[in-house]
Design an enzyme around this catalytic site. Sequence first.
Site, short mmCIF file in Angstrom:
data_model
loop_
_atom_site.label_atom_id
_atom_site.label_comp_id
_atom_site.label_asym_id
_atom_site.label_seq_id
_atom_site.Cartn_x
_atom_site.Cartn_y
_atom_site.Cartn_z
N ASP A 43 26.56 -20.87 -24.55
CA ASP A 43 25.85 -20.72 -23.28
C ASP A 43 24.51 -20.01 -23.46
OD1 ASP A 43 26.84 -18.27 -23.93
OD2 ASP A 43 27.72 -17.82 -21.98
N HIS A 246 4.89 -27.54 -45.44
CA HIS A 246 5.50 -27.00 -44.23
C HIS A 246 6.61 -26.01 -44.57
CE1 HIS A 246 4.05 -30.52 -41.47
NE2 HIS A 246 3.09 -29.70 -41.82
N ASP A 263 0.02 -19.60 -42.57
CA ASP A 263 -0.40 -20.57 -41.56
C ASP A 263 0.32 -20.20 -40.28
OD1 ASP A 263 -0.88 -22.78 -39.94
OD2 ASP A 263 -0.69 -24.23 -41.56
N ASP A 274 -4.45 -22.13 -34.30
CA ASP A 274 -3.90 -22.61 -35.57
C ASP A 274 -4.82 -22.12 -36.69
OD1 ASP A 274 -2.58 -23.96 -37.56
OD2 ASP A 274 -2.93 -25.97 -36.77
N HIS A 353 -3.13 -34.30 -47.49
CA HIS A 353 -3.15 -34.36 -46.02
C HIS A 353 -4.58 -34.51 -45.53
CE1 HIS A 353 -4.61 -30.15 -45.68
NE2 HIS A 353 -3.73 -29.84 -46.63
N HIS A 357 -6.84 -31.98 -37.12
CA HIS A 357 -6.12 -32.65 -36.03
C HIS A 357 -6.60 -32.05 -34.72
CE1 HIS A 357 -3.65 -28.98 -35.64
NE2 HIS A 357 -3.51 -29.01 -36.96
N HIS A 364 -0.50 -29.90 -32.50
CA HIS A 364 -0.99 -31.22 -32.89
C HIS A 364 -1.15 -31.99 -31.58
CE1 HIS A 364 0.46 -31.26 -37.38
NE2 HIS A 364 -0.35 -30.26 -37.08
N GLU A 394 -9.15 -27.98 -41.92
CA GLU A 394 -8.19 -27.33 -42.81
C GLU A 394 -8.02 -28.04 -44.15
OE1 GLU A 394 -4.02 -27.89 -41.64
OE2 GLU A 394 -4.73 -28.73 -39.76
N TYR A 398 -3.36 -28.05 -53.81
CA TYR A 398 -2.00 -27.64 -54.17
C TYR A 398 -1.71 -28.18 -55.57
CZ TYR A 398 -2.39 -27.71 -49.11
OH TYR A 398 -2.85 -27.54 -47.82
N ARG A 415 -4.90 -23.15 -48.70
CA ARG A 415 -5.39 -23.88 -47.53
C ARG A 415 -6.22 -22.89 -46.69
NH1 ARG A 415 -1.08 -25.93 -46.19
NH2 ARG A 415 -0.30 -24.70 -44.42
N GLU A 417 -7.96 -22.79 -42.87
CA GLU A 417 -7.97 -23.52 -41.60
C GLU A 417 -8.57 -22.69 -40.49
OE1 GLU A 417 -4.76 -25.90 -38.76
OE2 GLU A 417 -4.05 -24.39 -40.18
#
Length: 447
Positions: A43, A246, A263, A274, A353, A357, A364, A394, A398, A415, A417
């Site tokens: 619940d 991710h 990130d 972001d 990538h 975006h 996104h 971004e 890697y 990265r 961004e």
Amino acid sequence: MSLPPDDIAPFAARRQRLMERMRADGGGIAILATAPEAVRNRDAEYPYRHDSDFFYLTGFTEPGAWLVLIAGASDRAVLFCRPRHVEHEMWEGRRFGPEAAAAYFGFDDAHPIDALDELIPALMLDHPTLYAPLAGDKRTDGRLHRWLAAAREASRGGHAPPARQQDIRPLLAGMRLIKDATEIAAMRRAAKISAGAHVRAMRVARAGMREYEIEAELLYEFRRHGAQSVAYNSIVAAGANACVLHYPAGEATLRDGDLVLVDAGCEVDSYASDITRTFPVNGRYSGPQRALYDLTVAAQEAAAHATAPGRGFNDGHEAALRVLAQGMLDLKLLKGSLDGVLESGDYSRFYMHRTGHWLGLDVHDVGDYRQTGPAQGAERPWRKLETGMMLTIEPGIYVRPADDVPEAYWNIGIRTEDDALVTDEGCELITRGVPVQASEIEALMRE
């Protein structure tokens, strides 16, 4: 009851713009539901988050609500929401109720949600087009199907049900791409809070901490400055974990000599930020780390210069890609020529990538990346950027261990961004409250 927006005028203006577009296409009725509550286990429920399209048009954040817009000879905006209920409000908090919701949010009328099945079929009659999120979810699809069937039954009295159905989401996506002043203000605040959280992470990071401890510092900074939520689950990736795009914040230990990729962004008044930064645990980049880091920052700068009104959405990606690919060649990660590497796609081994975006109510965010209409050749052209659009920039790199890769670069993931607001002159990176240059990050961590 969630705190209502300070200014409901932008929501009424958006409803009016949508109805004008509907009317230009012959008129019709639009029906949109907010998101349902979701049970986490037993619940206990997940923290509630309203549907972004529904909020964009209403500013109303309670669950169990529906919006009806009628565009015709006279426009009408009708809300269906939960009625006041003393016992439920004792447990769950105060509700607006239909009467107060109509008065505060500027709807022409409001009804309790129990009246949906009775009133919607009649409201559908004599409107040529039904606008709704078609094939969105079974709950909404099922109710729309029943209401249409009931409207067809009622048409025997001489009225006509909608003869055409149109997905409302592309219309709303096009509207949401251009941010108004209220949206930009919310995103600036989210950007400022998130930047402060990244600064905090850099200041507290030290060898021996766990990834989840850095995540806790981010969450603390978000909430203590008034952000209502995270915009997405934070990524805190130490060492080799940064090569997992991710990767969620886990239990890995931050080690002296490693980098940590963070990130993370908060949500303010339903709008996302972001930001990604990659910094050294011990406060100083090693030579190989600095080489890859400076390359990534240079790629971001190239992308930012290519982000301006009239430029294609993909121009920034292509600019960043050329810088990254040339750097990979210079650092002996790849062999060959720049044109050859770009044509073959060999760079995707280390950069897999895109460079950005859309950003807005969703991290996104909605909106086509290519122009609408028929394709010119094999693909449709990329959408042209316009003043008021918000997107991320971004680039990253890697490097996983491999026999043909210099060992000095193994397990380095980077990265960088930022959130970019397209302006008349170009773009503004609204998240630069946190340093991006390696020397500035090292100076901050020495404080």
